[in-house]
Design a protein around this motif. Structure first.
Motif, PDB file in Angstrom:
ATOM      1  N   ASN A 249       0.839  -1.197   0.000  1.00 42.33           N
ATOM      2  CA  ASN A 249       0.000   0.000   0.000  1.00 42.33           C
ATOM      3  C   ASN A 249       0.876   1.250   0.000  1.00 42.33           C
ATOM      4  O   ASN A 249       0.599   2.222  -0.717  1.00 42.33           O
ATOM      5  CB  ASN A 249      -0.922  -0.004   1.213  1.00 42.33           C
ATOM      6  N   TYR A 250       1.961   1.209   0.773  1.00 36.90           N
ATOM      7  CA  TYR A 250       2.862   2.355   0.812  1.00 36.90           C
ATOM      8  C   TYR A 250       3.550   2.549  -0.537  1.00 36.90           C
ATOM      9  O   TYR A 250       3.623   3.672  -1.053  1.00 36.90           O
ATOM     10  CB  TYR A 250       3.904   2.190   1.917  1.00 36.90           C
ATOM     11  N   LEU A 251       4.048   1.463  -1.117  1.00 32.01           N
ATOM     12  CA  LEU A 251       4.791   1.563  -2.376  1.00 32.01           C
ATOM     13  C   LEU A 251       3.899   2.021  -3.523  1.00 32.01           C
ATOM     14  O   LEU A 251       4.342   2.788  -4.386  1.00 32.01           O
ATOM     15  CB  LEU A 251       5.436   0.220  -2.718  1.00 32.01           C
ATOM     16  N   VAL A 252       2.649   1.557  -3.570  1.00 34.33           N
ATOM     17  CA  VAL A 252       1.792   1.955  -4.685  1.00 34.33           C
ATOM     18  C   VAL A 252       1.522   3.455  -4.658  1.00 34.33           C
ATOM     19  O   VAL A 252       1.396   4.097  -5.703  1.00 34.33           O
ATOM     20  CB  VAL A 252       0.466   1.148  -4.692  1.00 34.33           C
ATOM     21  N   ARG A 253       1.495   4.031  -3.456  1.00 36.06           N
ATOM     22  CA  ARG A 253       1.243   5.465  -3.318  1.00 36.06           C
ATOM     23  C   ARG A 253       2.514   6.295  -3.479  1.00 36.06           C
ATOM     24  O   ARG A 253       2.473   7.508  -3.469  1.00 36.06           O
ATOM     25  CB  ARG A 253       0.611   5.748  -1.945  1.00 36.06           C
ATOM     26  N   LEU A 254       3.641   5.622  -3.615  1.00 40.69           N
ATOM     27  CA  LEU A 254       4.920   6.313  -3.750  1.00 40.69           C
ATOM     28  C   LEU A 254       5.149   6.636  -5.221  1.00 40.69           C
ATOM     29  O   LEU A 254       6.077   6.154  -5.865  1.00 40.69           O
ATOM     30  CB  LEU A 254       6.037   5.423  -3.198  1.00 40.69           C
ATOM     31  N   GLY A 255       4.246   7.461  -5.775  1.00 39.99           N
ATOM     32  CA  GLY A 255       4.352   7.821  -7.182  1.00 39.99           C
ATOM     33  C   GLY A 255       3.066   7.651  -7.961  1.00 39.99           C
ATOM     34  O   GLY A 255       2.963   8.096  -9.109  1.00 39.99           O
ATOM     35  N   TRP A 256       2.063   7.021  -7.358  1.00 41.66           N
ATOM     36  CA  TRP A 256       0.768   6.816  -8.022  1.00 41.66           C
ATOM     37  C   TRP A 256      -0.329   7.261  -7.064  1.00 41.66           C
ATOM     38  O   TRP A 256      -0.175   7.146  -5.841  1.00 41.66           O
ATOM     39  CB  TRP A 256       0.593   5.338  -8.377  1.00 41.66           C
ATOM     40  N   SER A 257      -1.413   7.753  -7.602  1.00 42.20           N
ATOM     41  CA  SER A 257      -2.508   8.199  -6.734  1.00 42.20           C
ATOM     42  C   SER A 257      -3.850   7.981  -7.417  1.00 42.20           C
ATOM     43  O   SER A 257      -3.946   7.864  -8.648  1.00 42.20           O
ATOM     44  CB  SER A 257      -2.346   9.677  -6.369  1.00 42.20           C
ATOM     45  N   HIS A 258      -4.869   7.932  -6.584  1.00 37.06           N
ATOM     46  CA  HIS A 258      -6.255   7.891  -7.059  1.00 37.06           C
ATOM     47  C   HIS A 258      -7.051   8.825  -6.148  1.00 37.06           C
ATOM     48  O   HIS A 258      -7.490   8.431  -5.064  1.00 37.06           O
ATOM     49  CB  HIS A 258      -6.805   6.464  -6.992  1.00 37.06           C
ATOM     50  N   GLY A 259      -7.170  10.075  -6.594  1.00 32.98           N
ATOM     51  CA  GLY A 259      -7.809  11.071  -5.741  1.00 32.98           C
ATOM     52  C   GLY A 259      -7.019  11.265  -4.464  1.00 32.98           C
ATOM     53  O   GLY A 259      -5.780  11.277  -4.475  1.00 32.98           O
ATOM     54  N   ASP A 260      -7.727  11.380  -3.354  1.00 36.16           N
ATOM     55  CA  ASP A 260      -7.077  11.556  -2.049  1.00 36.16           C
ATOM     56  C   ASP A 260      -7.038  10.256  -1.254  1.00 36.16           C
ATOM     57  O   ASP A 260      -6.683  10.270  -0.067  1.00 36.16           O
ATOM     58  CB  ASP A 260      -7.816  12.626  -1.230  1.00 36.16           C
ATOM     59  N   GLN A 261      -7.396   9.145  -1.875  1.00 34.27           N
ATOM     60  CA  GLN A 261      -7.450   7.870  -1.160  1.00 34.27           C
ATOM     61  C   GLN A 261      -6.051   7.444  -0.725  1.00 34.27           C
ATOM     62  O   GLN A 261      -5.093   7.541  -1.487  1.00 34.27           O
ATOM     63  CB  GLN A 261      -8.093   6.803  -2.052  1.00 34.27           C
ATOM     64  N   GLU A 262      -5.944   6.977   0.514  1.00 29.90           N
ATOM     65  CA  GLU A 262      -4.661   6.538   1.062  1.00 29.90           C
ATOM     66  C   GLU A 262      -4.596   5.028   1.248  1.00 29.90           C
ATOM     67  O   GLU A 262      -3.544   4.422   1.068  1.00 29.90           O
ATOM     68  CB  GLU A 262      -4.404   7.215   2.419  1.00 29.90           C
ATOM     69  N   ILE A 263      -5.711   4.420   1.648  1.00 29.31           N
ATOM     70  CA  ILE A 263      -5.734   2.999   1.953  1.00 29.31           C
ATOM     71  C   ILE A 263      -6.312   2.240   0.760  1.00 29.31           C
ATOM     72  O   ILE A 263      -7.421   2.539   0.307  1.00 29.31           O
ATOM     73  CB  ILE A 263      -6.583   2.703   3.207  1.00 29.31           C
ATOM     74  N   PHE A 264      -5.563   1.273   0.259  1.00 25.93           N
ATOM     75  CA  PHE A 264      -5.995   0.481  -0.890  1.00 25.93           C
ATOM     76  C   PHE A 264      -5.806  -1.000  -0.606  1.00 25.93           C
ATOM     77  O   PHE A 264      -4.707  -1.424  -0.234  1.00 25.93           O
ATOM     78  CB  PHE A 264      -5.176   0.823  -2.146  1.00 25.93           C
ATOM     79  N   SER A 265      -6.851  -1.780  -0.786  1.00 27.70           N
ATOM     80  CA  SER A 265      -6.686  -3.225  -0.765  1.00 27.70           C
ATOM     81  C   SER A 265      -6.033  -3.641  -2.081  1.00 27.70           C
ATOM     82  O   SER A 265      -6.002  -2.877  -3.049  1.00 27.70           O
ATOM     83  CB  SER A 265      -8.045  -3.916  -0.618  1.00 27.70           C
ATOM     84  N   ILE A 266      -5.530  -4.860  -2.127  1.00 31.39           N
ATOM     85  CA  ILE A 266      -4.916  -5.357  -3.368  1.00 31.39           C
ATOM     86  C   ILE A 266      -5.936  -5.341  -4.505  1.00 31.39           C
ATOM     87  O   ILE A 266      -5.617  -4.960  -5.640  1.00 31.39           O
ATOM     88  CB  ILE A 266      -4.352  -6.777  -3.168  1.00 31.39           C
ATOM     89  N   ASP A 267      -7.164  -5.730  -4.205  1.00 29.25           N
ATOM     90  CA  ASP A 267      -8.202  -5.736  -5.252  1.00 29.25           C
ATOM     91  C   ASP A 267      -8.474  -4.327  -5.761  1.00 29.25           C
ATOM     92  O   ASP A 267      -8.694  -4.125  -6.961  1.00 29.25           O
ATOM     93  CB  ASP A 267      -9.493  -6.363  -4.715  1.00 29.25           C
ATOM     94  N   GLU A 268      -8.457  -3.355  -4.855  1.00 30.32           N
ATOM     95  CA  GLU A 268      -8.661  -1.966  -5.294  1.00 30.32           C
ATOM     96  C   GLU A 268      -7.499  -1.495  -6.156  1.00 30.32           C
ATOM     97  O   GLU A 268      -7.701  -0.804  -7.162  1.00 30.32           O
ATOM     98  CB  GLU A 268      -8.815  -1.050  -4.072  1.00 30.32           C
ATOM     99  N   MET A 269      -6.280  -1.850  -5.764  1.00 27.10           N
ATOM    100  CA  MET A 269      -5.119  -1.473  -6.572  1.00 27.10           C
ATOM    101  C   MET A 269      -5.254  -2.022  -7.987  1.00 27.10           C
ATOM    102  O   MET A 269      -5.042  -1.309  -8.977  1.00 27.10           O
ATOM    103  CB  MET A 269      -3.830  -2.018  -5.941  1.00 27.10           C
ATOM    104  N   LYS A 270      -5.600  -3.298  -8.101  1.00 29.64           N
ATOM    105  CA  LYS A 270      -5.712  -3.929  -9.421  1.00 29.64           C
ATOM    106  C   LYS A 270      -6.820  -3.280 -10.252  1.00 29.64           C
ATOM    107  O   LYS A 270      -6.685  -3.125 -11.466  1.00 29.64           O
ATOM    108  CB  LYS A 270      -5.968  -5.429  -9.267  1.00 29.64           C
ATOM    109  N   ALA A 271      -7.898  -2.891  -9.600  1.00 32.82           N
ATOM    110  CA  ALA A 271      -9.032  -2.309 -10.325  1.00 32.82           C
ATOM    111  C   ALA A 271      -8.738  -0.885 -10.789  1.00 32.82           C
ATOM    112  O   ALA A 271      -9.201  -0.459 -11.851  1.00 32.82           O
ATOM    113  CB  ALA A 271     -10.274  -2.327  -9.434  1.00 32.82           C
ATOM    114  N   LEU A 272      -7.963  -0.135 -10.009  1.00 37.60           N
ATOM    115  CA  LEU A 272      -7.802   1.297 -10.255  1.00 37.60           C
ATOM    116  C   LEU A 272      -6.499   1.679 -10.942  1.00 37.60           C
ATOM    117  O   LEU A 272      -6.385   2.784 -11.485  1.00 37.60           O
ATOM    118  CB  LEU A 272      -7.901   2.061  -8.920  1.00 37.60           C
ATOM    119  N   PHE A 273      -5.518   0.801 -10.948  1.00 38.82           N
ATOM    120  CA  PHE A 273      -4.171   1.190 -11.385  1.00 38.82           C
ATOM    121  C   PHE A 273      -4.105   1.476 -12.888  1.00 38.82           C
ATOM    122  O   PHE A 273      -4.594   0.702 -13.708  1.00 38.82           O
ATOM    123  CB  PHE A 273      -3.169   0.091 -11.043  1.00 38.82           C
ATOM    124  N   THR A 274      -3.474   2.598 -13.231  1.00 35.98           N
ATOM    125  CA  THR A 274      -3.145   2.916 -14.622  1.00 35.98           C
ATOM    126  C   THR A 274      -1.760   3.555 -14.659  1.00 35.98           C
ATOM    127  O   THR A 274      -1.348   4.221 -13.703  1.00 35.98           O
ATOM    128  CB  THR A 274      -4.151   3.899 -15.256  1.00 35.98           C
TER     129      THR A 274
END
Length: 471
Positions: A262-287
């Protein structure tokens, strides 16, 4: 088109934070698209590659649960394939043998630098008609185009252009017959049908060379995305002085893989102001388009905050699976005490890491013969003897050992003696835990167990008696 990405670390060191983030981004991009993820070990640097580093990479990927669909492939096991392609290129004229001596190349470099020119090979053997013996030492160079430009549309940075005049004829096979890194990468990406190459920005200068080789081979050119570096909180490139170590060190230090991801995905990528991401959310939202072009700064306090969040919000049973490793490292035998999921619930609010939790839970499982000196001096004084004797009697009388009944015994003792709960609770805490801090006494005493708690109170009363005798 089926999306296919790869993570291709060199086993010359541990899987570090930057590599783990690159792996995560490649993995998420593939999983988002329903594609395939390849693990490739680029071990052409025979002198620096080690089995320990390979093991560390595999351990890190497995701990982070970044599963791969193909591999691991090892470049050292594909030398025959690389050399076959090089031999074909020699026949076709897209590569040539270079017999320049080391001394000539060094002199050329010195002259170019003295003239303020960029050091590069001058093509001396490119069209040479000289004859050479079959066994004369030589390297093989790629015949790079001398005109035009290489332009690629980086998925993070936009269009990037390199003039072919800036690119010299790259060595693709050394004198000893070993193919070089940049060439092996090209053949691998071609053979493995990689559609998207996601890697660190330090590879940008390699990209035009690799594209030119791919075109010379008639191979499809992947899409490229170059991720910015990670900086320390002082603005300098992340290194060991910032505490940046192998990913498994974060396991050793008590971090959950879910928190680190969760920390690494936010270290350069974002989705709005969301801070907490489950793995499923990361996979669904990542671009790739949502990755920031600028460098990111590593912040250990933020990672600790996330870890604390996951310790307290993941199912305790899942956290307990990771805690078990730390308990084992501490040498704690847990058969005669509470389940680890209960320890997670008891200590989660107090502990930012699982290592801290393991270090803090000894008294739930192991008896002790000494009390913390400061805690005992303050709370196991002669004045504490009467509250401890009274609460021991009430605890011994309990037939249904529940936190509620333990609480009633402590409260009842305070009421009988006409003192505050602290006058009973603090001596009891030091008596049964040996230290001055713990979760609430009702849940702590209940978890330690009735027989063990009574035995420890007796030990504390003996300690007080000894103090009285010495007074």
């Amino acid at each position: 088109m089926k999306i296919k990405t790869r993570f291709a670390p060199s086993p010359t060191g541990y899987l570090h934070v930057g590599g783990a983030r690159t792996a995560l981004y490649s993995w998420l991009f593939t999983r988002h698209a329903g594609g395939e993820f390849v693990l490739r070990i680029e071990d052409t640097d025979l002198e620096r590659s080690t089995q320990d580093a390979i093991d560390a990479i595999m351990d890190g990927m497995n701990w982070l649960n970044l599963d791969w669909d193909e591999g691991p492939y090892f470049q050292t096991k594909r030398f025959d394939r690389y050399n076959a392609v090089i031999d074909e290129m020699l026949e076709q004229g897209t590569a040539y043998k270079c017999y320049c001596s080391k001394e000539r190349l060094e002199a050329l470099r010195e002259t170019q630098m003295e003239n303020g020119e960029k050091p590069r090979y001058d093509g001396h053997c490119r069209d040479s008609q000289c004859s050479h013996a079959a066994d004369e030492p030589h390297v093989v160079r790629f015949r790079n185009p001398q005109e035009g430009s290489v332009i690629f549309d980086d998925k993070i940075r936009g269009p990037i252009e390199f003039s072919n005049q800036e690119l010299d004829d790259l060595i693709i096979r050394r004198t000893d017959g070993a193919p070089t890194y940049n060439f092996c990468v090209v053949v691998d990406d071609w053979d493995m049908e990689i559609t998207h190459v996601i890697r660190g920005e330090d590879h940008i200068n390699n990209t035009p060379r690799q594209i030119n080789i791919l075109k010379a081979l008639g191979a499809p050119v992947p899409e490229y995305a170059h991720v910015s570096m990670i900086l320390g909180d002082d603005g300098k490139k992340l290194s060991k002085r910032h505490g940046a170590v192998g990913v498994m060190q974060y396991r050793d230090d008590g971090y959950l893989p879910q928190a680190l991801l969760n920390y690494l995905v936010r270290l350069g990528w974002s989705h709005g102001d969301q801070e907490i991401f489950s793995i499923d959310e990361m996979k669904a939202l990542f671009t790739l388009e949502a990755i920031n072009k600028s460098a990111s700064a590593f912040n250990t306090e933020k990672l600790q905050w996330l870890n604390h969040h996951y310790i307290n919000h993941m199912p305790a049973e899942e956290v307990a699976v990771y805690l078990a490793w730390h308990i084992e490292q501490q040498g704690i035998e847990t058969r005669n005490g509470p389940e680890l999921k209960d320890i997670v619930k008891l200590l989660g609010e107090r502990c930012k890491t699982l290592k801290e939790m393991a270090e803090s839970c000894h008294y739930f499982y192991q008896d002790f013969s000494e009390f913390d000196a400061d805690a005992a001096k303050k709370h196991l004084r002669p004045v504490a003897r009467q509250p401890l004797e009274a609460v021991r009697a009430k605890l011994a009388a309990i037939t249904d050992w529940t936190p509620g009944n333990v609480h009633d015994a402590i409260q009842g003792t305070a009421d009988e003696l006409g003192v505050g709960m602290g006058k009973v609770g603090m001596p009891l805490r030091v008596a049964v835990t040996g230290v001055g801090q713990s979760p609430g006494m009702d849940v702590t005493v209940q978890a330690i167990g009735q027989a063990r708690s009574l035995k420890r109170i007796d030990q504390a009363l003996a300690y007080i008696a000894e103090r009285e005798a010495q007074a």
